[in-house]
Design an enzyme around this catalytic site. Sequence first.
Site, short mmCIF file in Angstrom:
data_model
loop_
_atom_site.label_atom_id
_atom_site.label_comp_id
_atom_site.label_asym_id
_atom_site.label_seq_id
_atom_site.Cartn_x
_atom_site.Cartn_y
_atom_site.Cartn_z
N GLY A 1 0.90 -1.09 -0.04
CA GLY A 1 -0.04 0.04 0.08
C GLY A 1 0.77 1.28 0.01
O GLY A 1 0.31 2.36 0.26
N CYS A 2 1.90 1.15 -0.09
CA CYS A 2 2.95 2.27 -0.08
C CYS A 2 3.73 2.57 -1.12
O CYS A 2 4.24 1.76 -1.94
CB CYS A 2 3.84 2.21 1.14
SG CYS A 2 4.77 3.61 1.41
N GLY A 3 3.86 3.86 -1.74
CA GLY A 3 4.65 4.05 -2.90
C GLY A 3 5.82 4.65 -2.54
O GLY A 3 6.79 4.94 -3.75
#
Length: 279
Positions: A115-117
């Site tokens: 969920g993290c970019g």
Amino acid sequence: MSAELIATSATSSQQAVIKRDAHLVQPVQDQVAEEVPIAMVYNGISYAVMLATPQDFEDFAVGFSLAEGIIHGLDEVYGIEVVRHDKGIEVHIALATERFHLLKERRRNLAGKTGCGLCGAESLDQAMRLPAQLAPQPVTSVLPPVASVAIDAAHHRIRELQPLQLLTGATHACAWVAPDGSICLVREDVGRHNALDKLIGARLRQAIQTPGFVLTTSRASYEMVQKVAAAGVAMLVAVSAPTGLAIRIAQQCGMTLIGFARNQQFVIYSGAERVQYKE
């Protein structure tokens, strides 16, 4: 992470669960999606580790490399080898010498999660990479006007082209959609960024020349817009909402960004000139 926790050879597994349905409670067998650590290793040096669905490794490697600006084209990748370990999977990418030298100059350790970019970026400049810094292709790809009914048709069709989602209910999908709404290519993953990388890589590896746009079953985060722009694609359609930063980046890149594309509705946030939204 313990080796016995990792299943590197399956995209889903069966689990014994207790299911409540209205007033009925019973033990059943459920299918759940698997995710494993996948390390991208360039010329023997580990660059990034993502948690991802263990499939489409070559597509993932190429798409990630392009979106990260590590390569500008498939001709800069000399080979890809997938190596399975007890604790995860290594994807070894053989890079052209010039690209590898550039990679070493700006290397960063990136611990990616579904969920993290921005995990692992070492500076604000590094985190906020604009597409022009990633790849030479401007977002000026040829795209005939896309009718609203084509967007509706693609959204209606994509669900049945997600076998892992239908089985587990736990994955995202990204699709390459022709201007008439027909879906040319789909990739799935537990992470929306990973699904997009896999789609970008698959399109490049298969040399798909059909003009079109990207449809994602997720929200349109900043990095999703960034990856699409880095691939030189002119339109991103998301079934959920974009963020404000994603909208501003799309506007700056001249990209068409559409959100809430479902149930014969959508919202155009940028680049409305590419969409025939009036019936």
